[in-house]
Design an enzyme around this catalytic site. Structure first.
Site, PDB file in Angstrom:
ATOM      1  N   GLU A   1     -36.722 -86.585  10.831  1.00  0.00           N
ATOM      2  CA  GLU A   1     -37.638 -85.526  11.269  1.00  0.00           C
ATOM      3  C   GLU A   1     -38.308 -85.831  12.605  1.00  0.00           C
ATOM      4  O   GLU A   1     -38.614 -84.926  13.382  1.00  0.00           O
ATOM      5  CB  GLU A   1     -38.699 -85.270  10.193  1.00  0.00           C
ATOM      6  CG  GLU A   1     -38.162 -84.618   8.935  1.00  0.00           C
ATOM      7  CD  GLU A   1     -37.460 -85.586   7.998  1.00  0.00           C
ATOM      8  OE1 GLU A   1     -36.722 -85.134   7.099  1.00  0.00           O
ATOM      9  OE2 GLU A   1     -37.638 -86.823   8.171  1.00  0.00           O
TER      10      GLU A   1
ATOM     11  N   ARG B   1     -40.643 -71.600  -1.984  1.00  0.00           N
ATOM     12  CA  ARG B   1     -39.368 -71.568  -2.692  1.00  0.00           C
ATOM     13  C   ARG B   1     -39.166 -70.352  -3.593  1.00  0.00           C
ATOM     14  O   ARG B   1     -38.084 -69.750  -3.580  1.00  0.00           O
ATOM     15  CB  ARG B   1     -39.222 -72.844  -3.522  1.00  0.00           C
ATOM     16  CG  ARG B   1     -37.894 -72.946  -4.251  1.00  0.00           C
ATOM     17  CD  ARG B   1     -37.790 -74.253  -4.996  1.00  0.00           C
ATOM     18  NE  ARG B   1     -36.495 -74.459  -5.606  1.00  0.00           N
ATOM     19  CZ  ARG B   1     -36.129 -75.555  -6.247  1.00  0.00           C
ATOM     20  NH1 ARG B   1     -36.988 -76.565  -6.345  1.00  0.00           N
ATOM     21  NH2 ARG B   1     -34.943 -75.671  -6.784  1.00  0.00           N
TER      22      ARG B   1
END
Length: 656
Positions: free
Chosen positions: A391, A507
């Site tokens: 990341e 989600r």
């Protein structure tokens, strides 16, 4: 004067300037700068194809100084060459006299590279060590996308390469076969407090680079011929697919023995010690240049002509409904439920068709973030960059892409982006135009547990919403769409804004709250319901739970309103009016740790000077796994019943 004599003479001249400017400033890192004096001289006076008058010319070769504290050597060369500086479109040549203002408040010469303060030779703010090679990699990707024969040079310190991000970047360079990026490691053997580890010795570093799949040369970093040979080798092979590294043995404080060795990091000599160092450099010049013959091998080569920016794809941007129908998702559309992460993927694909500068980066989770909508489209696949699980590298590479006039969208799990907070901050300081999208945000993830949940991210990003960036807007827009229409609209809105944005997606599939008639703008919010007794303010997934709480409150005779505060910053005056209309009572509900939108609303109320009753519901414990969203909301006291009870308590109703 021969090539070798010129490089020695020029490097010594620049080294003297470094000593003088740092002594004048009373701070700086001249000994580190002197260790790369010869390398910078060969690059800026001979190897790089660039225009000193137009240092940001699009086709120019680039130099990323990851070892940012050594920047005085570049400033010295820039003044000698008359490099154009300035914050606006106009550039004026940097003068030797301006070097005396190093590190002053009104100077364009910051203590570390800072292009947005008026020194556009650099592409990114560096100095937080370990990030520059990733920036260089992003510039390399952009050059390839633009089909430019551009070479990118990156100078790193030997102690710096202990940083894990350096090796994330090395993997990335090899994965993407970026032969147009040259990694140069300045091995002077000294860190700040002591000698560097043997793990950062030239011998070990060479083995590491070669084991990673790179070609590596070890050279004397003060030998002009050796430097030129290494750079010429790179230039000859830069169109290939094997990245190259040069490990340069150097001396910290080269040419001035009186300031060599430990104890001189970030400590410019003054007084008699400065005079002694200057005398030693003068002696070095005589010994190194007096016996060399003359030739005309030095020249700065101009960059290639720039053909211009790519034309936009054009065409009208479809609505979410139209986009879903075109993707054969009509049944899903009519089902009335869609996760915000899925809507982001649809929007990103649409954006890619109309804006050729859009580049998508993902960290091996594109099938969860739904960036695969972009990656799997044949027209867009070239502009998808798989960064794998790294990341920090993904963010700094995006900074490089932004510097090359791309608009990077970086997606990963919101929790994993926390690893890159320093890199995101440095991107903001660099003026980078990057859009971050963190999926699986908040506690609605449920079953996977806290290791996968972003919980402090809202408070961290919110801190940047409270300041102004170099473009004149907020340091960052923090966005939390509550449904698919909001996620689609805000993804589009981010593209129009020049600056940093962070959007949280979640989600679960959720019901549509909005429709195609709703317009989403950065800095706004939506009033879903007005109320007389109380105003509930929420964002993201929690808007749906607060909607349920409204029914509970209505059954108890409490007239509550609901605001979807999808953007921070927001229109504070409008929100305060709504709170006043609701009796001054406001309850803020969010599924993350404190310091987020609740704190933002509380600060707005406090600043107004009026009397308000502000209460907050947020995650106040470390959550654990749960089998469903309802279960984890109850676990954390954020289910609709808990929300309704808290709201009722605020208006003096004992039970709901």
């Amino acid at each position: 004067m021969s090539f070798e004599a010129f490089v020695h003479a020029k490097a010594i001249q620049l080294d003297r300037t470094c000593l003088e400017m740092c002594a004048e400033a009373g701070s700086g890192h001249p000994t580190s700068a002197m260790s790369i004096g010869h390398i910078v001289t060969v690059l800026m006076y001979n190897a790089m194809r660039w225009s000193p008058e137009q240092p940001r010319y699009p086709t120019s070769d680039r130099l990323v100084l990851s070892e940012g504290h050594a920047v005085p050597i570049v400033y010295a060369a820039a003044a000698d060459l008359g490099v154009g500086i300035g914050k606006g479109a106009e550039r004026t040549p940097l003068t030797h006299e301006q070097l005396a203002g190093l590190r002053e408040s009104d100077s364009m010469l910051d203590g570390h590279p800072n292009p947005m303060e008026g020194f556009p030779f650099f592409d990114a703010a560096t100095g937080s060590l370990g990030q520059g090679l990733s920036v260089a990699a992003g510039l390399g990707v952009a050059a390839r996308l633009d089909e430019m024969d551009k070479r990118i040079y990156c100078i790193c310190g030997d102690g710096e390469v202990r940083e894990g991000q350096i090796w994330e970047a090395v993997d990335f360079l090899v994965d993407h076969k970026l032969g147009n990026v040259l990694t140069i490691v300045n091995c002077n053997g000294l860190g700040q407090a002591d000698q560097v580890s043997d793990q950062q010795s030239p011998e070990v570093l060479q083995k590491k680079f070669e084991a990673a799949g790179m070609r590596c040369m070890v050279i004397d970093g003060h030998d002009p011929a050796a430097i030129k040979e290494a750079i010429d080798t790179f230039a000859a092979e830069s169109a290939g697919d094997v990245p190259m590294a040069v490990v340069a043995r150097t001396v910290k404080g080269w040419g001035a023995p009186c300031i060599q060795g430990p104890g001189w990091h970030g400590k410019p000599p003054v007084g008699e010690r400065l005079e002694k160092a200057l005398e030693e450099l003068a002696a070095a010049r005589i010994s190194l240049t007096s016996t060399l013959t003359a030739d005309d091998s030095m020249a700065i080569y101009p960059p290639a002509e720039y053909a211009g920016d790519p034309e936009p794809g054009g065409g009208e941007i479809p609505t979410l409904n139209q986009a879903m129908e075109s993707l054969d998702m009509g049944m899903v559309l009519r089902g009335g439920k869609l996760a915000t992460r899925k809507a982001y993927g649809i929007a990103l694909r649409v954006l890619g068709k109309v804006e050729p500068r859009i580049v998508c980066l993902d960290a091996d989770v594109r099938n969860s973030t739904f960036a695969d909508n972009f990656a799997n489209d044949k027209e867009l696949a070239e502009r998808f960059v798989e960064c794998k699980i790294a990341e920090q590298n993904i963010v700094s590479a995006a900074v490089g892409l932004s510097a090359a006039n791309k608009i990077p969208y970086c997606s990963s799990f919101a929790k994993f982006l926390t690893r890159a907070y320093d890199q995101i901050e440095m991107g903001i300081y660099s003026g980078a135009n990057i859009k971050y999208v963190g999926s699986h945000a908040g506690i609605s993830l449920a079953a996977d547990g806290p290791s996968q949940m972003a919980l402090p991210d809202v408070s961290w990003f919110r801190s940047f919403t409270s300041m102004t960036d170099h473009h004149g807007g907020p340091g960052c827009y923090l966005l939390q769409p509550a449904d698919a229409y909001a996620a689609y609209g805000l993804t589009m809105a981010m593209a129009e804004h020049v600056g940093t944005c962070y959007m949280r997606t979640f989600r679960p599939d959720v019901e549509f709250i909005y429709d195609e008639s709703t317009v989403f703008n950065l800095g706004n919010f939506e009033v879903l319901t007005e109320g007389r007794d109380l105003l509930i303010v929420s964002a993201g997934y929690m808007v749906h739970e607060c909607n349920k709480a409204l029914q509970d409150l209505d059954n108890a005779g409490i007239d509550a309103g609901l605001v979807d505060l999808y953007s921070i910053p927001f229109n504070q005056e409008h929100l305060l009016d709504l709170i006043n209309q609701a009796g001054g009572n406001v309850l803020v509900v969010e599924d993350n740790f404190g310091g987020g939108i609740g704190a933002a609303v509380a600060e707005a109320c406090c600043a107004s000077g009026d009397g308000f009753n502000v209460q907050q519901l947020h995650v106040r414990r470390i959550p654990k796994s749960a089998r469903s969203e309802d279960e984890i909301l109850k676990q954390c006291g954020l289910d609709h019943i808990s929300i309704a009870r808290k709201a009722a308590e605020m208006v003096g109703v004992l039970s709901v």
